[in-house]
Every structure is written in C-alpha cells, then in structure tokens.
Design a protein around this motif. Sequence first.
Motif, PDB file in Angstrom:
ATOM      1  N   THR A 115      64.298  50.518  32.327  1.00 33.47           N
ATOM      2  CA  THR A 115      64.748  51.869  32.661  1.00 33.47           C
ATOM      3  C   THR A 115      65.706  51.853  33.845  1.00 33.47           C
ATOM      4  O   THR A 115      66.711  52.560  33.862  1.00 33.47           O
ATOM      5  N   MET A 116      65.406  51.001  34.846  1.00 29.58           N
ATOM      6  CA  MET A 116      66.276  50.934  36.017  1.00 29.58           C
ATOM      7  C   MET A 116      67.648  50.387  35.637  1.00 29.58           C
ATOM      8  O   MET A 116      68.676  50.885  36.114  1.00 29.58           O
ATOM      9  N   ALA A 117      67.687  49.367  34.787  1.00 28.94           N
ATOM     10  CA  ALA A 117      68.977  48.831  34.341  1.00 28.94           C
ATOM     11  C   ALA A 117      69.758  49.888  33.568  1.00 28.94           C
ATOM     12  O   ALA A 117      70.975  50.040  33.747  1.00 28.94           O
ATOM     13  N   ASP A 118      69.062  50.645  32.720  1.00 31.65           N
ATOM     14  CA  ASP A 118      69.719  51.727  31.980  1.00 31.65           C
ATOM     15  C   ASP A 118      70.282  52.770  32.941  1.00 31.65           C
ATOM     16  O   ASP A 118      71.418  53.240  32.795  1.00 31.65           O
ATOM     17  N   ARG A 119      69.476  53.154  33.927  1.00 32.09           N
ATOM     18  CA  ARG A 119      69.945  54.137  34.914  1.00 32.09           C
ATOM     19  C   ARG A 119      71.164  53.615  35.664  1.00 32.09           C
ATOM     20  O   ARG A 119      72.104  54.368  35.944  1.00 32.09           O
ATOM     21  N   HIS A 120      71.133  52.337  36.000  1.00 31.27           N
ATOM     22  CA  HIS A 120      72.202  51.726  36.782  1.00 31.27           C
ATOM     23  C   HIS A 120      73.547  51.857  36.060  1.00 31.27           C
ATOM     24  O   HIS A 120      74.543  52.282  36.652  1.00 31.27           O
ATOM     25  N   VAL A 121      73.571  51.486  34.774  1.00 30.53           N
ATOM     26  CA  VAL A 121      74.866  51.513  34.070  1.00 30.53           C
ATOM     27  C   VAL A 121      75.334  52.939  33.809  1.00 30.53           C
ATOM     28  O   VAL A 121      76.532  53.219  33.853  1.00 30.53           O
ATOM     29  N   VAL A 122      74.396  53.850  33.532  1.00 25.49           N
ATOM     30  CA  VAL A 122      74.780  55.249  33.343  1.00 25.49           C
ATOM     31  C   VAL A 122      75.294  55.825  34.659  1.00 25.49           C
ATOM     32  O   VAL A 122      76.316  56.529  34.699  1.00 25.49           O
ATOM     33  N   MET A 123      74.596  55.525  35.739  1.00 24.91           N
ATOM     34  CA  MET A 123      74.987  56.026  37.054  1.00 24.91           C
ATOM     35  C   MET A 123      76.379  55.544  37.443  1.00 24.91           C
ATOM     36  O   MET A 123      77.207  56.318  37.930  1.00 24.91           O
ATOM     37  N   LYS A 124      76.639  54.283  37.211  1.00 21.11           N
ATOM     38  CA  LYS A 124      77.940  53.715  37.558  1.00 21.11           C
ATOM     39  C   LYS A 124      79.058  54.394  36.764  1.00 21.11           C
ATOM     40  O   LYS A 124      80.101  54.770  37.316  1.00 21.11           O
ATOM     41  N   ASN A 125      78.830  54.585  35.474  1.00 18.94           N
ATOM     42  CA  ASN A 125      79.816  55.253  34.637  1.00 18.94           C
ATOM     43  C   ASN A 125      80.001  56.707  35.069  1.00 18.94           C
ATOM     44  O   ASN A 125      81.126  57.217  35.137  1.00 18.94           O
ATOM     45  N   ALA A 126      78.888  57.371  35.390  1.00 19.10           N
ATOM     46  CA  ALA A 126      78.944  58.772  35.806  1.00 19.10           C
ATOM     47  C   ALA A 126      79.744  58.937  37.092  1.00 19.10           C
ATOM     48  O   ALA A 126      80.548  59.878  37.220  1.00 19.10           O
ATOM     49  N   ILE A 127      79.539  58.044  38.050  1.00 19.07           N
ATOM     50  CA  ILE A 127      80.265  58.140  39.322  1.00 19.07           C
ATOM     51  C   ILE A 127      81.763  58.026  39.090  1.00 19.07           C
ATOM     52  O   ILE A 127      82.558  58.784  39.666  1.00 19.07           O
ATOM     53  N   LYS A 128      82.178  57.114  38.225  1.00 16.64           N
ATOM     54  CA  LYS A 128      83.597  56.984  37.904  1.00 16.64           C
ATOM     55  C   LYS A 128      84.131  58.272  37.278  1.00 16.64           C
ATOM     56  O   LYS A 128      85.211  58.760  37.637  1.00 16.64           O
ATOM     57  N   GLU A 129      83.366  58.820  36.338  1.00 12.67           N
ATOM     58  CA  GLU A 129      83.846  60.004  35.625  1.00 12.67           C
ATOM     59  C   GLU A 129      83.860  61.239  36.524  1.00 12.67           C
ATOM     60  O   GLU A 129      84.798  62.054  36.467  1.00 12.67           O
ATOM     61  N   ILE A 130      82.832  61.397  37.346  1.00 20.46           N
ATOM     62  CA  ILE A 130      82.787  62.552  38.257  1.00 20.46           C
ATOM     63  C   ILE A 130      83.934  62.482  39.251  1.00 20.46           C
ATOM     64  O   ILE A 130      84.586  63.486  39.552  1.00 20.46           O
ATOM     65  N   ALA A 131      84.206  61.284  39.775  1.00 19.24           N
ATOM     66  CA  ALA A 131      85.346  61.117  40.676  1.00 19.24           C
ATOM     67  C   ALA A 131      86.652  61.437  39.953  1.00 19.24           C
ATOM     68  O   ALA A 131      87.507  62.165  40.476  1.00 19.24           O
ATOM     69  N   TYR A 132      86.801  60.912  38.746  1.00 21.00           N
ATOM     70  CA  TYR A 132      88.017  61.156  37.958  1.00 21.00           C
ATOM     71  C   TYR A 132      88.250  62.649  37.743  1.00 21.00           C
ATOM     72  O   TYR A 132      89.385  63.141  37.850  1.00 21.00           O
ATOM     73  N   LEU A 133      87.177  63.386  37.454  1.00 19.62           N
ATOM     74  CA  LEU A 133      87.307  64.819  37.184  1.00 19.62           C
ATOM     75  C   LEU A 133      87.713  65.609  38.418  1.00 19.62           C
ATOM     76  O   LEU A 133      88.136  66.763  38.307  1.00 19.62           O
ATOM     77  N   GLN A 134      87.590  64.993  39.593  1.00 18.90           N
ATOM     78  CA  GLN A 134      88.051  65.621  40.833  1.00 18.90           C
ATOM     79  C   GLN A 134      89.337  64.975  41.350  1.00 18.90           C
ATOM     80  O   GLN A 134      89.702  65.158  42.508  1.00 18.90           O
ATOM     81  N   ASP A 135      90.011  64.234  40.480  1.00 23.12           N
ATOM     82  CA  ASP A 135      91.244  63.528  40.836  1.00 23.12           C
ATOM     83  C   ASP A 135      91.030  62.575  42.006  1.00 23.12           C
ATOM     84  O   ASP A 135      91.877  62.416  42.870  1.00 23.12           O
ATOM     85  N   LYS A 136      89.858  61.933  42.015  1.00 22.16           N
ATOM     86  CA  LYS A 136      89.543  60.884  42.981  1.00 22.16           C
ATOM     87  C   LYS A 136      89.332  59.588  42.208  1.00 22.16           C
ATOM     88  O   LYS A 136      89.192  59.582  40.981  1.00 22.16           O
TER      89      LYS A 136
END
Length: 453
Positions: A222-243
């Motif tokens: 579960t932690m490994a699953d969270r890790h990869v989702v979290m990493k992808n989410a951070i990239k996408e959330i930053a992208y959506l704010q032009d960061k």
Amino acid sequence: MPAAYSLDALKADVAKGAIDTVLVAFPDMQGRLIGKRFQAEFFLAGAMEETHGCDYLLADDIDMEPVPGYEAANWGRGYGDFVMKPDLGTLMKTTWLEGTALVLADVVDHHHEPVPHSPRAILKAQLARLEKLGLTANFASELEFYLFDEGFRSAWDKGYRNLLTAGYYIEDYNIFQTTKEEGVMRAVRKQLQASGIPVENSKGEWGPGQEEINVKYADALTMADRHVVMKNAIKEIAYLQDKAVTFMAKWDFGLAGSSSHVHMSLAKKGSNVFFDPKGELGMSTMMKHYVAGLLTYAHDVTYFLAPYINSYKRFQVGTFAPTKAIWSADNRTAGFRLCGAGTKGVRIECRIGGADLNPYLAFAGLLAAGLKGIEDKLELEPAFSGDAYVGKKLREVPKTLRDAIAALRRSKMLKEAMGEQVVSHYVHTAEWEQFEYDRRITDWELKRGFERS
C-alpha cells in the motif's frame, strides 16, 4: 487494506455523471505511472477485468525508448502484449483531475501469471516470503522534491538551466517561506487526503524551494502504491498551477539533494515484532538480525535505492545524505538510523535512497536483505556513534552507478530472493543507463532526468 473508493461508489458516480474517466496504470521500472484513460462506462463494461499494453514498457529506458538486449522483450520476440489487470483494491478518485478515478494494475501474462520483472510483482514476491513466516511489513517513505516558480514547458525551453526555485534561501522548517509556497503545497495535501491517501504533513526542506511530504505508514504494498500515486499527483498539481517540480536526486550540484527515506518494521497480528522492552534500545532479536541483513547486503541493494548516474551525486559529505552504510541511534550521518528507540514504534530508517527511486524495487530489495539477515541469524555490529562523515574504515555507500551495478550483478542473495532472470533484467537496465551516459554530455542527463525521475 480496503480501497479508498469502492467499485459500487464508482458505479454510482458514473451513473450520475460525476466520474467519466478511469485511469488504469501500472508502475514501470522507473516507478512512473504508465497506462490508459478509459471512458468510465467502458471500464465498467469490461476493462475493469483486464486491458493490454506492449511489453516494451518494461524494457525501455527513462526516455521510454526500447532498449536492445532484454531477454523478456525484444525485436526478435516481436514486442507483443502483456495484460494489465486492475487491482480494484487500489481504486481511488483523483480529485485534482476533474471527473477522474484511478486504479493500479498488476502486469501479468495471458495466462494471468505475474510478469516476474514487473516492479509490483517483485515486491509481492518478497511479501509472500514474509507471509510464510506469519509476518507483515510496515513501511513509510518520506518524499522530497524541488518546486519551481515556472512551468514544465518553460523549464524545457531553458534547457533546465537558471530555473527560478519557489524559494531563494534555506527554508528547512521555515514557516514564512513555506507560506509563499502554499498555493501548491496546500493543494497537494488537500487533494491527496480527499483521494484517500492520509497525509500527515508537509514542510520546507534545506534547499530553496525544496519540499517534503509525509503520509501515514501502511503495509509495504500500500505504501509503494501511495508513493507512486503521490509522486504523479504532485507533478500534475504543480503543472495545473503552471509550476514545475523535480524529483531528481541532485538537480543542482550546489544545492541539497532530494531523498526518499524509508522507514520499516515487521509485524505479527498487528504488533511490532521489532520491539522488545527488555532489548537494547528496545530492539528485539529479530530486529537486530534484520538490520544486520540490511548492513551485510547494503551494496547488493544500492542500485534499487540509487538507480541513475545522478543518484550518486547526492552522496556528499556534510549534506545530510549518507556516505556510510552503517547504523546508529538517531544519527542522521548514518545510512541506517534507529528511530523510536525504546518505544513500541521502534523502526529502522534507510537514508540511502533518493527521491528518484522506484518504491517497489527499493522496498523489495530492503526486505530481501533483512529477511536474509533473519534467516541466517546474522549478528548486528555495534551502533556507530559520532560523525560518520569523518569515521574511518566504515562501510561505504557505493560511490558510482558502476560500483552498484557490480554489486547487483554478483549478488547471490538477490538472485535467490528475486530470481536470476529478474536480477539480470535490472543489471541490463543499469548497464544501459551507464552506457547511455558515457556517450552523452551532462546537459543531456539534466534534460532527461528533470521530468522523468
């Protein structure tokens, strides 16, 4: 662990139009999410059972170019398909993307047998070894990254040079500076929490614009699953704010590297078997054997903690990145740090891994080493005390990818734990990374690592 979002809830949301897209993705060798976006109705009609992808996706490099020389997938075999089988226990909303849900998939063959070199299968195999002993593993991975006040395309156009970090001075734990970064970091915390990943906190790290995010520990898968989702989410959330963000271990040689410290303990029926109130520092005999395994086979598993040329630039004296594969009690100069000494939460923290690691491979390698220590009842060396950076005749963390490849190639322990074909697959991956670097220039390393790590 139960899914954060049930299949029945998804069906209801699709019926009322709240969800129209389902992402089916698996973690590749680099720990990235690879997959397809399904129209939600089609996913429920059949794709929830399985879908297909090309087998080169587990035989490519960080640029997603097919790599010659793999036994499992090559031109001679025609680069056929494998099966992506959704694990509905991982189903979750991705609240930062409108009308979208996500499910992680296992990679299996057409007979639904695991593809052995797929990262999720590699971790599951080590967890199966634990299960035979009546044990489970609890893991937590801290994740660090740099945040920039410009977008990914802007960074690309500038060749990833002279980028504007979100901060401009050391911001470790600094509330005022991290307030300036709250536009992104608050969104990260809120969206992860809303999507079913329990967030503990975020904080400023040492570097200007450097962040750390922590989520609640869980069983290792579960932690490994969270890790990869979290990493992808951070990239996408930053992208959506032009960061933009990067998880490179060392994106700038003059600034602090980004790590992924891994905390681990073993449990039986929910109780921490690493804890013994009568043991030294609260450590049980089993924990001592486990930690002895980590130390004995530290070189064997380093590639899974530091998979790129760039990873080894992080191991610098006096930067809180370890250079010695030793253990110590609450000492951040050591590669392995004892945390929670004398308490029921006692655990060992591996500080060697960078933010560029693949969590499935890292967790699997650490478990394999620790299990070998338990099986062979290895004796734990005395804890180191003092400044490990200046300590003499101490076990070194491998200094280069070449050193880590050599240790991986000759590791009898990993071949027994994971299988010779799996180890050979990743030796080839590592050798190709070294080969490609040797024929290129450093600028190329930065350009390919910034968004892809």
